[in-house]
Scaffold this motif. Structure first.
Motif, mmCIF file in Angstrom:
data_model
loop_
_atom_site.group_PDB
_atom_site.id
_atom_site.type_symbol
_atom_site.label_atom_id
_atom_site.label_comp_id
_atom_site.label_asym_id
_atom_site.label_seq_id
_atom_site.Cartn_x
_atom_site.Cartn_y
_atom_site.Cartn_z
ATOM 1 N N UNK A 198 28.059 40.789 44.403
ATOM 2 C CA UNK A 198 28.076 39.291 44.479
ATOM 3 C C UNK A 198 27.378 39.035 42.972
ATOM 4 N N UNK A 199 26.944 39.920 42.331
ATOM 5 C CA UNK A 199 26.223 39.745 41.202
ATOM 6 C C UNK A 199 27.358 39.479 39.826
ATOM 7 N N UNK A 200 28.542 39.877 39.964
ATOM 8 C CA UNK A 200 29.730 39.837 39.223
ATOM 9 C C UNK A 200 30.938 38.746 39.490
ATOM 10 N N UNK A 201 30.842 38.795 40.941
ATOM 11 C CA UNK A 201 32.100 38.300 41.706
ATOM 12 C C UNK A 201 31.738 37.086 42.517
ATOM 13 N N UNK A 202 31.948 35.945 41.870
ATOM 14 C CA UNK A 202 31.705 34.558 42.672
ATOM 15 C C UNK A 202 32.397 34.631 43.911
ATOM 16 N N UNK A 203 33.461 35.018 44.055
ATOM 17 C CA UNK A 203 34.492 34.843 45.237
ATOM 18 C C UNK A 203 34.335 35.704 46.110
ATOM 19 N N UNK B 264 47.453 49.233 39.795
ATOM 20 C CA UNK B 264 46.703 48.858 41.068
ATOM 21 C C UNK B 264 45.619 49.793 41.640
ATOM 22 N N UNK B 265 45.578 51.128 41.649
ATOM 23 C CA UNK B 265 45.316 51.946 42.063
ATOM 24 C C UNK B 265 43.564 52.088 41.128
ATOM 25 N N UNK B 266 44.113 52.137 39.942
ATOM 26 C CA UNK B 266 42.726 52.115 38.965
ATOM 27 C C UNK B 266 41.931 50.769 39.171
ATOM 28 N N UNK B 267 42.414 49.610 39.129
ATOM 29 C CA UNK B 267 41.768 48.506 39.427
ATOM 30 C C UNK B 267 41.057 48.526 40.800
ATOM 31 N N UNK B 268 41.691 49.100 41.684
ATOM 32 C CA UNK B 268 41.128 49.174 43.228
ATOM 33 C C UNK B 268 39.608 49.793 42.978
ATOM 34 N N UNK B 269 39.547 50.881 42.149
ATOM 35 C CA UNK B 269 38.393 51.604 42.079
ATOM 36 C C UNK B 269 37.108 50.709 41.478
ATOM 37 N N UNK B 270 37.595 49.810 40.866
ATOM 38 C CA UNK B 270 36.467 49.089 39.915
ATOM 39 C C UNK B 270 36.281 47.928 41.000
ATOM 40 N N UNK B 271 37.333 47.079 41.730
ATOM 41 C CA UNK B 271 36.892 46.379 42.704
ATOM 42 C C UNK B 271 35.996 46.622 43.641
ATOM 43 N N UNK B 272 35.784 48.040 44.068
ATOM 44 C CA UNK B 272 35.058 48.516 45.048
ATOM 45 C C UNK B 272 33.653 48.613 44.348
ATOM 46 N N UNK B 273 33.421 48.561 43.289
ATOM 47 C CA UNK B 273 32.353 48.391 42.677
ATOM 48 C C UNK B 273 31.853 47.139 42.235
ATOM 49 N N UNK B 274 32.324 46.090 42.443
ATOM 50 C CA UNK B 274 32.100 44.731 42.113
ATOM 51 C C UNK B 274 30.954 44.412 43.201
ATOM 52 N N UNK C 266 34.484 30.468 38.403
ATOM 53 C CA UNK C 266 34.617 29.306 37.889
ATOM 54 C C UNK C 266 33.181 28.625 36.997
ATOM 55 N N UNK C 267 33.494 27.731 36.428
ATOM 56 C CA UNK C 267 32.315 27.351 35.340
ATOM 57 C C UNK C 267 31.071 26.835 36.217
ATOM 58 N N UNK C 268 29.949 27.255 35.771
ATOM 59 C CA UNK C 268 28.719 26.928 36.447
ATOM 60 C C UNK C 268 28.284 28.159 37.332
ATOM 61 N N UNK C 269 28.881 29.087 37.425
ATOM 62 C CA UNK C 269 28.529 30.237 38.767
ATOM 63 C C UNK C 269 27.552 30.985 38.091
ATOM 64 N N UNK D 93 34.357 33.375 34.020
ATOM 65 C CA UNK D 93 35.052 34.411 33.619
ATOM 66 C C UNK D 93 35.723 35.510 34.435
ATOM 67 N N UNK D 94 36.323 36.302 34.091
ATOM 68 C CA UNK D 94 36.615 37.638 35.054
ATOM 69 C C UNK D 94 35.684 38.552 35.508
ATOM 70 N N UNK D 95 35.494 38.494 36.674
ATOM 71 C CA UNK D 95 34.442 39.432 37.343
ATOM 72 C C UNK D 95 34.519 40.803 36.930
ATOM 73 N N UNK D 96 35.710 41.278 36.701
ATOM 74 C CA UNK D 96 36.098 42.488 36.226
ATOM 75 C C UNK D 96 35.677 42.857 34.737
ATOM 76 N N UNK D 97 35.804 41.892 34.071
ATOM 77 C CA UNK D 97 35.330 41.804 32.477
ATOM 78 C C UNK D 97 33.979 42.045 32.573
ATOM 79 N N UNK D 98 33.283 41.100 33.363
ATOM 80 C CA UNK D 98 31.835 41.006 33.537
ATOM 81 C C UNK D 98 31.319 42.517 33.763
ATOM 82 N N UNK D 99 31.916 43.222 34.653
ATOM 83 C CA UNK D 99 31.568 44.448 35.376
ATOM 84 C C UNK D 99 31.784 45.564 34.208
ATOM 85 N N UNK D 100 32.845 45.378 33.357
ATOM 86 C CA UNK D 100 32.773 46.342 32.257
ATOM 87 C C UNK D 100 31.719 46.164 31.052
ATOM 88 N N UNK D 101 31.374 45.011 30.869
ATOM 89 C CA UNK D 101 30.004 44.930 29.859
ATOM 90 C C UNK D 101 28.781 45.312 30.515
#
Length: 251
Positions: free
Chosen positions: A81-86, A69-79, A124-127, A132-140
């Motif tokens: 609106x360009x990656x995370x629709x919600x 959870x701590x590792x994921x939190x570090x990347x959530x902080x980097x998201x 969601x579709x059309x965003x 797909x996953x915002x964290x996956x998009x961030x990785x790319x």
């Protein structure tokens, strides 16, 4: 029938982990040399019929432990609106993306949006950010592996790792590390009720290269560099010599 039965002959290999003599790797050659690939966005029907565009992200992701959870939190902080629709407005709080299940285990939040329930990170579709996953998009975007950015359970699926302590007849012991297919049963009793599932489905066995190559980052993370190198040697030998009985029937 596109999905094959759960039980069929499999070929296995066992070898001592070159980096840890206390571990014996037990690897499913049938699965690892199969032509499976994730078809999210390219034919995936989703595990539930009422959320066909959400893939296997309908239930959210349980964290393996605090470090996960701590590792994921570090990347959530980097998201952004360009990656995370919600993405919520303002500073993102832990409660914006973490919740507890009925047994108190921590997981990513599940929210309803556009009529489909899914993980809060699932665009969601059309965003405009991309489905797909915002964290996956961030990785790319950061040119890094999604193994780094996503919860452990997300990037491991559909590879299953299991541990078992074994005592030999001479009294010596070792840890057996199994690497195999994350089939319906790995989800628990509810796995049999999924409306659709990919690992044993012929529709998802269309890759040009086998799992042990296409999922190298995940396998290295699960096994270590040394064990993966040894696994790859066995997989390559198996591809050259395998019998028809050892083939994955979904291939």
């Amino acid at each position: 029938m596109p999905e094959v039965p759960l039980d069929f002959p499999r070929a296995w290999v066992e070898f001592t982990n070159p980096d840890d003599e206390s571990e014996v790797m037990r690897c499913d050659l049938t699965w690892l040399t199969s032509s499976y690939q994730c078809i999210f966005g390219g034919g995936c029907r989703g595990i539930y019929a009422d959320a066909p565009d959400m893939g296997c992200c309908t239930l959210g992701a349980h964290f393996a432990d605090k470090d996960d959870e701590r590792r994921v939190a570090g990347f959530v902080a980097q998201l952004t609106e360009d990656e995370w629709q919600l993405k919520p407005a303002g500073d993102v709080r832990t409660r914006d993306w973490v919740e507890k299940d009925d047994e108190g285990a921590r997981k990513t939040r599940v929210v309803e949006f556009q009529g489909q329930q899914a993980c809060v990170f699932q665009n969601r579709p059309g965003s405009r950010q991309g489905m797909g996953c915002a964290l996956h998009i961030l990785a790319a975007k950061q040119d890094r592996s999604h193994v780094e950015t996503k919860p452990d359970v997300c990037w491991q699926l559909p590879i299953k790792r299991a541990f078992r302590d074994v005592e030999r007849q001479d009294g010596s012991t070792y840890t057996e590390v199994t690497i195999t297919e994350y089939d319906r049963r790995a989800w628990g009793p509810g796995g049999h009720d999924l409306d659709w599932y990919c690992s044993g489905n012929t529709e998802a066995h269309i890759a040009v290269e086998p799992v042990f190559l296409t999922h190298e980052p995940e396998l290295v993370a699960l096994m270590g560099e040394g064990a993966y190198a040894e696994l790859r040697r066995h997989c390559e030998a198996h591809v050259r010599s395998r019998s028809a009985l050892a083939l994955h029937p979904a291939d």
